[in-house]
Design a protein around this motif. Structure first.
Motif, PDB file in Angstrom:
ATOM      1  N   ASN A 166      42.007  31.832  64.952  1.00 53.07           N
ATOM      2  CA  ASN A 166      40.971  31.176  65.733  1.00 53.07           C
ATOM      3  C   ASN A 166      39.658  31.267  64.978  1.00 53.07           C
ATOM      4  O   ASN A 166      39.473  32.175  64.184  1.00 53.07           O
ATOM      5  N   TRP A 167      38.748  30.342  65.264  1.00 50.66           N
ATOM      6  CA  TRP A 167      37.410  30.495  64.692  1.00 50.66           C
ATOM      7  C   TRP A 167      36.710  31.620  65.434  1.00 50.66           C
ATOM      8  O   TRP A 167      36.855  31.744  66.648  1.00 50.66           O
ATOM      9  N   ASN A 168      35.912  32.388  64.687  1.00 50.82           N
ATOM     10  CA  ASN A 168      35.201  33.492  65.301  1.00 50.82           C
ATOM     11  C   ASN A 168      34.000  33.039  66.092  1.00 50.82           C
ATOM     12  O   ASN A 168      33.629  33.639  67.083  1.00 50.82           O
ATOM     13  N   SER A 169      33.344  31.993  65.624  1.00 51.18           N
ATOM     14  CA  SER A 169      32.110  31.570  66.274  1.00 51.18           C
ATOM     15  C   SER A 169      31.994  30.072  66.157  1.00 51.18           C
ATOM     16  O   SER A 169      32.678  29.430  65.365  1.00 51.18           O
ATOM     17  N   GLY A 182      30.767  29.131  62.845  1.00 49.89           N
ATOM     18  CA  GLY A 182      31.850  29.237  61.872  1.00 49.89           C
ATOM     19  C   GLY A 182      32.687  27.973  61.848  1.00 49.89           C
ATOM     20  O   GLY A 182      33.013  27.451  60.770  1.00 49.89           O
ATOM     21  N   PHE A 183      33.018  27.464  63.027  1.00 48.08           N
ATOM     22  CA  PHE A 183      33.796  26.229  63.063  1.00 48.08           C
ATOM     23  C   PHE A 183      33.015  25.073  62.457  1.00 48.08           C
ATOM     24  O   PHE A 183      33.535  24.312  61.636  1.00 48.08           O
ATOM     25  N   VAL A 184      31.746  24.929  62.871  1.00 51.86           N
ATOM     26  CA  VAL A 184      30.967  23.781  62.385  1.00 51.86           C
ATOM     27  C   VAL A 184      30.843  23.838  60.861  1.00 51.86           C
ATOM     28  O   VAL A 184      31.009  22.831  60.171  1.00 51.86           O
ATOM     29  N   VAL A 212      42.338  31.970  59.166  1.00 48.49           N
ATOM     30  CA  VAL A 212      41.354  31.022  59.673  1.00 48.49           C
ATOM     31  C   VAL A 212      39.958  31.652  59.682  1.00 48.49           C
ATOM     32  O   VAL A 212      39.031  31.141  59.055  1.00 48.49           O
ATOM     33  N   SER A 213      39.813  32.784  60.363  1.00 49.67           N
ATOM     34  CA  SER A 213      38.463  33.362  60.392  1.00 49.67           C
ATOM     35  C   SER A 213      38.214  34.247  59.172  1.00 49.67           C
ATOM     36  O   SER A 213      37.128  34.211  58.592  1.00 49.67           O
ATOM     37  N   GLY A 214      39.238  35.003  58.746  1.00 52.12           N
ATOM     38  CA  GLY A 214      39.040  35.924  57.618  1.00 52.12           C
ATOM     39  C   GLY A 214      38.987  35.222  56.273  1.00 52.12           C
ATOM     40  O   GLY A 214      38.422  35.752  55.311  1.00 52.12           O
TER      41      GLY A 214
END
Ligand code: TRP
Length: 453
Positions: free
Chosen positions: A11-14, A17-19, A165-167
């Motif tokens: 999952n995206w963390n924030s 982060g996604f944007v 994804v997040s890492g």
């Protein structure tokens, strides 16, 4: 098994982060290389204005469509169409088509990305007076060199995607995107004050309306698709890692605007740089009197300009410029690799690290072929960019508009954007997905097909 899948999916963390990750996917060679070329070829600001319109009328609605399909299903493109398609065997084909296009785009994108990385060395060895070594790195037709740099670039891509994804993706793009913007601004600030830059700016910002014709509109639309990473499910995949509390229409707006902004800024670098080069006696027009574009611009005119600036400043600007291109390319190759990787994770239960290495090496095998046979790039661009992406985009719109239904997509968007079904977005967006986008895309599609035949 189910548990392992959830862990591996990530999952995206924030929200930021996604944007940044999605903007990283969007911002690539398409912005810093292809966009300024198109501007140079197509009447400056005339192209810019039409490009803006295409991004808002077609790009943005399709991006919202892809993100909502992704977040609803939490799947890769194939799995997403399988689960929304209620057993109809045709729909997953849309996902497979995207997978094929993305994989094939990555095979040549990786080679071009390798060229940009090679030019970082070209600039350094030129500065050191090692002309033969410098020429080696500048040789776009050298198969062994291309293969080496493709392999290097793919290794970097695999490492980031394997990190998760997040890492991996989110963390890498969080440092790379600000670096990219920083380099771009520093370079603009320098180039814009050099002799000749004014003429480039004038050409960039003055619309030459005599150049507006259907061909220009069609190139602007194709460019919008490629630049926003649409049509093959990259944003379905990135959307599948979105949290439910995120506002999809707003996130898509941020991504579209960042992509436009970076392309616009890249024009402020490349257009003035061309005329600074001319001022130094470098030819910037071809024998027909058109501005040199494409490979000739990025890999001949600009290096010649850096060399003639000479000394430390030529070195610094040259290295920065090719680093800028390499970073932009890397944040895009990770999104292209993430699509097949998410497919084998979801559909075949493979762990992320294994999936990243296996798919990365698979694509690299094709990339090595392209390294030795660079004339394939044009063919691949025609089939998979010019036809593949618009076709994919159209199928996504038709699927969402007429099978899954825009009401259901809006219901999905209610999470993170309460009231969206009732507001003006909720009224207008469905019309775009059902009519405006498919019709406009169909026109592009038919025309590019005609050009090819
Ligand atoms: N948008 C990127 C660029 O402008 C290229 C890219 C990355 C892409 N992912 C994509 C294009 C997915 C189409 C589909 O360079």
């Amino acid at each position: 098994m189910a548990l392992q899948n959830t862990t591996d999916r990530g999952n995206w963390n924030s929200k930021l982060g996604f944007v940044l990750a999605a903007a990283g996917s969007a911002v690539g060679l398409g912005n810093i290389w292809a966009f300024p070329n198109q501007v140079a070829d197509n009447g400056g600001a005339a192209f810019l204005i039409i490009y803006l319109i295409c991004c808002f009328l077609v790009g943005y609605p399709v991006m919202v469509a892809e993100l909502s399909i992704g977040r609803k299903t939490r799947k890769n493109p194939v799995g997403a169409f399988k689960s929304l398609g209620r057993g109809n065997p045709f729909f997953p084909v849309i996902g497979f088509w995207g997978l094929l296009c993305g994989t094939m785009i990555l095979t040549f994108y990786n080679v071009v990305a390798g060229w940009t990385l090679g030019f970082v060395f070209e600039e350094v060895f030129h500065f050191l007076g090692q002309d033969a070594v410098s020429a080696f790195f500048a040789d776009l037709g050298n198969g062994n060199k291309n293969a080496l740099f493709s392999a290097l670039f793919m290794t970097g891509t695999i490492v980031i995607v394997a990190g998760g994804v997040s890492g991996g993706i989110e963390r890498a793009t969080k440092t790379m995107m600000p670096t990219l913007v920083g380099i771009l601004l520093v370079m603009i600030a320098y180039v814009i004050f050099q002799d000749g830059a004014g003429e480039g700016l004038r050409r960039y910002l003055t619309p030459d309306l005599s150049k507006v014709n259907t061909g220009l509109v069609l190139s602007a639309m194709g460019q919008a698709f490629f630049s926003l990473s649409l049509g093959m499910g990259a944003l379905i995949t990135y959307g599948s890692y979105l949290n439910r509390d995120q506002n999809i229409p707003q996130a898509a707006a941020y991504v579209t605007l960042s992509d436009l902004l970076i392309a616009f800024l890249a024009g402020f670098l490349i257009m003035p740089a061309m005329f600074v080069a001319q001022n130094q006696g470098i030819a910037i027009m071809d024998p027909q009197g058109n501005l040199i574009s494409s490979t000739g611009l990025v890999f001949n005119v600009l290096p010649a300009m850096f060399h003639s600036l000479g000394g430390g400043i030529g070195l610094v600007l040259g290295v920065l410029f090719f680093l800028l291109l390499s970073i932009a390319a890397l944040t895009s190759t990770i999104s292209l690799l993430e699509v097949p990787v998410s497919y084998v994770i979801d559909e075949h239960g493979v762990g992320r690290k294994k999936a990243a290495v296996a798919m990365g090496l698979f694509v690299l095998a094709f990339s090595l072929g392209v390294s030795y046979q660079t004339s394939l790039i044009g063919v691949l661009v025609n089939i998979f960019n010019n036809i593949g992406l618009p076709l994919g985009g159209m199928m996504i719109c038709l699927f969402l508009g007429y099978f899954w239904k825009t009401e259901n997509a809006l219901l999905e968007m209610e999470d993170g954007f309460p009231g969206v079904s009732e507001n003006s977005f909720g009224k207008i967006w469905p019309k775009f997905v059902r009519f405006v986008c498919p019709v406009l895309i169909a026109i592009v599609f038919v025309t590019s097909l005609q050009a090819l035949l």
